[in-house]
Design a protein around this motif. Structure first.
Motif, PDB file in Angstrom:
ATOM      1  N   ALA A 283       0.727  -1.313  -0.167  1.00  0.00           N
ATOM      2  CA  ALA A 283       0.031  -0.022   0.091  1.00  0.00           C
ATOM      3  C   ALA A 283       0.783   1.282  -0.069  1.00  0.00           C
ATOM      4  O   ALA A 283       1.939   1.294   0.612  1.00  0.00           O
ATOM      5  CB  ALA A 283      -0.929  -0.227   1.088  1.00  0.00           C
ATOM      6  N   ILE A 284       0.309   2.240  -0.856  1.00  0.00           N
ATOM      7  CA  ILE A 284       1.198   3.316  -0.988  1.00  0.00           C
ATOM      8  C   ILE A 284       1.088   4.128   0.417  1.00  0.00           C
ATOM      9  O   ILE A 284      -0.182   4.335   0.748  1.00  0.00           O
ATOM     10  CB  ILE A 284       0.775   4.416  -2.024  1.00  0.00           C
ATOM     11  N   ARG A 285       1.989   4.536   0.784  1.00  0.00           N
ATOM     12  CA  ARG A 285       2.100   5.561   2.075  1.00  0.00           C
ATOM     13  C   ARG A 285       2.987   6.751   1.648  1.00  0.00           C
ATOM     14  O   ARG A 285       4.072   6.534   1.293  1.00  0.00           O
ATOM     15  CB  ARG A 285       2.583   4.778   3.115  1.00  0.00           C
ATOM     16  N   THR A 286       2.222   7.844   1.788  1.00  0.00           N
ATOM     17  CA  THR A 286       2.922   8.930   1.551  1.00  0.00           C
ATOM     18  C   THR A 286       3.070   9.924   2.561  1.00  0.00           C
ATOM     19  O   THR A 286       1.832  10.279   3.359  1.00  0.00           O
ATOM     20  CB  THR A 286       1.862   9.766   0.392  1.00  0.00           C
ATOM     21  N   ALA A 287       4.228  10.234   2.968  1.00  0.00           N
ATOM     22  CA  ALA A 287       4.483  11.201   3.735  1.00  0.00           C
ATOM     23  C   ALA A 287       4.375  12.605   3.440  1.00  0.00           C
ATOM     24  O   ALA A 287       5.068  13.047   2.366  1.00  0.00           O
ATOM     25  CB  ALA A 287       5.795  10.850   4.625  1.00  0.00           C
ATOM     26  N   ALA A 288       3.531  13.463   4.167  1.00  0.00           N
ATOM     27  CA  ALA A 288       3.402  14.802   3.551  1.00  0.00           C
ATOM     28  C   ALA A 288       3.368  15.576   4.859  1.00  0.00           C
ATOM     29  O   ALA A 288       2.833  15.133   5.856  1.00  0.00           O
ATOM     30  CB  ALA A 288       2.197  14.844   2.428  1.00  0.00           C
ATOM     31  N   GLN A 289       3.694  16.950   4.436  1.00  0.00           N
ATOM     32  CA  GLN A 289       3.655  17.834   5.194  1.00  0.00           C
ATOM     33  C   GLN A 289       2.805  18.832   4.954  1.00  0.00           C
ATOM     34  O   GLN A 289       2.702  19.332   3.956  1.00  0.00           O
ATOM     35  CB  GLN A 289       5.052  18.506   5.764  1.00  0.00           C
ATOM     36  N   ILE A 290       1.927  19.005   5.875  1.00  0.00           N
ATOM     37  CA  ILE A 290       0.781  20.035   5.706  1.00  0.00           C
ATOM     38  C   ILE A 290       1.047  21.414   6.211  1.00  0.00           C
ATOM     39  O   ILE A 290       1.549  21.556   7.503  1.00  0.00           O
ATOM     40  CB  ILE A 290      -0.593  19.837   6.286  1.00  0.00           C
ATOM     41  N   GLY A 291       1.022  22.492   5.398  1.00  0.00           N
ATOM     42  CA  GLY A 291       1.318  23.642   5.929  1.00  0.00           C
ATOM     43  C   GLY A 291       0.934  25.005   4.877  1.00  0.00           C
ATOM     44  O   GLY A 291       0.181  24.471   4.144  1.00  0.00           O
ATOM     45  N   ASN A 292       1.431  26.206   5.217  1.00  0.00           N
ATOM     46  CA  ASN A 292       0.831  26.941   4.161  1.00  0.00           C
ATOM     47  C   ASN A 292       2.307  28.003   4.162  1.00  0.00           C
ATOM     48  O   ASN A 292       3.453  27.455   4.611  1.00  0.00           O
ATOM     49  CB  ASN A 292      -0.061  27.789   4.946  1.00  0.00           C
ATOM     50  N   ALA A 293       2.119  29.182   3.620  1.00  0.00           N
ATOM     51  CA  ALA A 293       3.329  30.014   3.377  1.00  0.00           C
ATOM     52  C   ALA A 293       4.043  30.294   4.557  1.00  0.00           C
ATOM     53  O   ALA A 293       4.858  30.647   4.772  1.00  0.00           O
ATOM     54  CB  ALA A 293       2.628  31.283   2.607  1.00  0.00           C
ATOM     55  N   THR A 294       3.207  30.353   5.720  1.00  0.00           N
ATOM     56  CA  THR A 294       3.943  30.781   7.113  1.00  0.00           C
ATOM     57  C   THR A 294       4.764  29.651   7.641  1.00  0.00           C
ATOM     58  O   THR A 294       5.926  29.827   8.101  1.00  0.00           O
ATOM     59  CB  THR A 294       2.670  31.211   7.905  1.00  0.00           C
ATOM     60  N   GLY A 295       4.168  28.371   7.603  1.00  0.00           N
ATOM     61  CA  GLY A 295       5.014  27.370   7.972  1.00  0.00           C
ATOM     62  C   GLY A 295       4.012  26.150   7.976  1.00  0.00           C
ATOM     63  O   GLY A 295       3.223  26.144   7.403  1.00  0.00           O
ATOM     64  N   ALA A 296       4.596  25.120   8.773  1.00  0.00           N
ATOM     65  CA  ALA A 296       3.931  23.767   8.971  1.00  0.00           C
ATOM     66  C   ALA A 296       2.815  23.937   9.799  1.00  0.00           C
ATOM     67  O   ALA A 296       2.818  24.895  10.682  1.00  0.00           O
ATOM     68  CB  ALA A 296       5.034  22.564   9.443  1.00  0.00           C
ATOM     69  N   ALA A 297       1.820  23.064   9.637  1.00  0.00           N
ATOM     70  CA  ALA A 297       0.832  22.988  10.317  1.00  0.00           C
ATOM     71  C   ALA A 297       1.360  22.483  12.031  1.00  0.00           C
ATOM     72  O   ALA A 297       2.194  21.705  12.018  1.00  0.00           O
ATOM     73  CB  ALA A 297      -0.110  22.027   9.952  1.00  0.00           C
ATOM     74  N   ASP A 298       0.440  23.260  12.853  1.00  0.00           N
ATOM     75  CA  ASP A 298       0.724  22.972  14.244  1.00  0.00           C
ATOM     76  C   ASP A 298      -0.244  21.665  14.706  1.00  0.00           C
ATOM     77  O   ASP A 298      -1.397  21.886  14.764  1.00  0.00           O
ATOM     78  CB  ASP A 298       0.618  24.124  14.986  1.00  0.00           C
ATOM     79  N   PHE A 299       0.514  20.733  15.153  1.00  0.00           N
ATOM     80  CA  PHE A 299      -0.405  19.562  15.664  1.00  0.00           C
ATOM     81  C   PHE A 299      -0.212  19.465  17.189  1.00  0.00           C
ATOM     82  O   PHE A 299      -0.693  18.366  17.703  1.00  0.00           O
ATOM     83  CB  PHE A 299      -0.001  18.252  15.016  1.00  0.00           C
TER      84      PHE A 299
END
Lengths: 124, 362
Positions: B64-80
């Motif tokens: 199964a495809i597992r894709t690591a991705a980072q969610i963010g915007n122009a400011t920076g990564a999303a805060d989890f």
């Protein structure tokens, strides 16, 4: 016999007032290939854009050419001025134009701009 | 420092081609006609370069495809991270067909505000309430004083008058009456004591008996039948009598008549009327003057002195004039046996003198 044309570096803008637009003196590059400008400034948050204009009109004969057509070259990006101090170098090659000048379009701020030009032909 | 080059560097390369079913095919992206897009084929290979079949069941199978991705915007990564929500905190949009019962952000914010406010309220604790409850009577209803809650009425409390209870005005009226009764009672007591004393006194009095009273009644009835003269009758009879005793004039005297057989009444002819009354006029002129007869006068003697220079005229019970009356010359006198006021008049002249000596019955 080899021949090479060159213009020794000289200031086309010695102390330009960045509180307004600045237009340098034109340089005759009819027999030259490459031109380099060094631009430096310091002031109080000057902001604007640097453009290099070229023309094929004989601007030396203002009587015949009272309104020469200057066209800015496209560097593929905006040459911006920002910050209280800074400098840029502009390297222009393969110029087939007759005359060239540098222009500063002010957006805001004040300061003093200095611009020098140096030009040479390719070959020997 | 920045460097700018003119002409600007342009990178060009020839199109990439792949073989699709043996035919050279240029890779391209056609945004106008997406069906013409020829993507760059990509294959996963193992560490030994062996192509791997991939599955897109997200981990259900081994490939199964597992894709690591980072969610963010122009400011920076999303805060989890947990903690306070910030600009990089991911927001979730709820579908427009989400159940209408979901609360809105505004509602949640309002709830949060209320919750925060409630959290700041100093609510009573169970222990505090239990302690307060222990201070109250165990149950409702009247209890002994020791089991009741001590209360004090407000200083401005006005308790309603129970139905049928006397009002203040009525009580005040009653008080006034009682005061009066008290005073009267005292008076009554005093009067009673006095009455008792009087009764005791009366007890010793020889009151008339019933027999006596009956006899008195009989006499009274008999007297009531008598035709007693009335006050009016007696007053009328009294008016017919002389006002007082003693001799009076005829008009004020009771008319009597001597009996037809009256015995002889002795008369003292020598009893002379008193002549004590003397009167004189010394300034008579042709204007008449009057001698007033005294009481009980029965006659008089009138004289014109000889020193008069003119005749005078005298008249009894009338006004004397030159032609009416008795003429009297100077030096003359007359006796007259009747009494009455005497009018005198000088025929002429002045200062004529007239003298009268009255005869008065004693």
């Amino acid at each position: 016999m080899a021949k090479k044309n060159a213009i020794e570096p000289f200031a086309v803008i010695a102390a330009g007032d960045m509180s307004g637009d600045i237009t340098s003196a034109f340089t005759d590059i009819r027999y030259l290939d490459n031109v380099a400008y060094t631009v430096s400034w310091d002031g109080t948050s000057p902001a604007g854009e640097i453009l290099v204009d070229v023309t094929m009109d004989d601007v030396q004969n203002s009587a015949q050419n009272p309104s020469p057509l200057w066209t800015p070259l496209d560097f593929g990006t905006t040459i911006s001025v920002s910050g209280n101090t800074g400098n840029h170098i502009l390297n222009l090659t393969q110029l087939g134009f007759a005359f060239i000048r540098l222009r500063y379009d002010r957006t805001s701020g004040t300061g003093t701009m200095r611009v020098k030009i140096e030009s040479k032909s390719v070959g020997s | 420092m920045a460097q700018f080059t003119w002409p600007p560097i342009q990178t060009t390369s020839g199109p990439i081609q792949i073989l699709v079913d043996g035919n050279p095919t240029t890779i391209q992206t056609d945004t106008g006609t997406p069906a013409n897009t020829v993507p760059m084929p990509v294959a996963l290979v193992s560490g030994g370069g062996v192509p791997l079949d991939v599955a897109n069941d997200y981990g259900a199978s081994a490939n199964a495809i597992r894709t690591a991705a980072q969610i963010g915007n122009a400011t920076g990564a999303a805060d989890f991270d947990d903690g306070v929500i910030g600009a990089q905190t991911l927001r979730v949009g709820i579908a427009s067909d989400q159940l209408a019962t979901l609360a809105t952000e505004a509602t949640a914010a309002a709830i949060l505000a209320d919750t925060t406010a409630l959290a700041a309220v100093d609510f009573a604790t169970e222990a505090t309430l239990a302690a307060a409850s222990a201070k109250l009577p165990a149950t409702l209803g009247q209890k002994t004083g020791a089991n009741s809650l001590a209360v004090v009425l407000a200083s401005d409390t006005v308790l309603p008058n129970p139905t049928g209870a006397a009002t203040l005005a009525e009580q005040q009226a009653q008080t006034a009456l009682l005061t009066t009764i008290d005073a009267d009672t005292g008076s009554i007591a005093t009067s009673t004591a006095s009455t008792v004393t009087e009764l005791q006194t009366l007890n010793s009095v020889d009151f008339a008996t019933e027999t006596t009273s009956a006899a008195i009644l009989a006499d009274t009835n008999a007297l009531a039948a008598v035709d007693y003269a009335t006050e009016t009758t007696l007053a009328a009879a009294s008016a017919k009598l002389p006002a007082t005793l003693g001799q009076k004039a005829m008009a004020a005297s009771l008319a009597v008549v001597l009996a037809s057989d009256q015995s002889a009444i002795p008369v003292d002819v020598n009893a002379a009327p008193s002549t004590a009354t003397f009167d004189q006029i010394t300034n008579l002129t042709t204007v008449a003057q009057t001698f007033t007869a005294p009481a009980n006068a029965v006659g008089f003697k009138i004289q014109a002195p000889s020193t008069n220079t003119q005749n005078i005229v005298w008249r009894v019970n009338g006004t004397a004039t030159a032609t009416a009356g008795i003429l009297m010359e100077p030096g003359r006198s007359e006796d007259f046996d009747a009494a009455g006021n005497i009018s005198v008049y000088a025929v002429s002249g002045s200062n004529q003198v007239v003298t009268v000596q009255w005869k008065v019955r004693p």
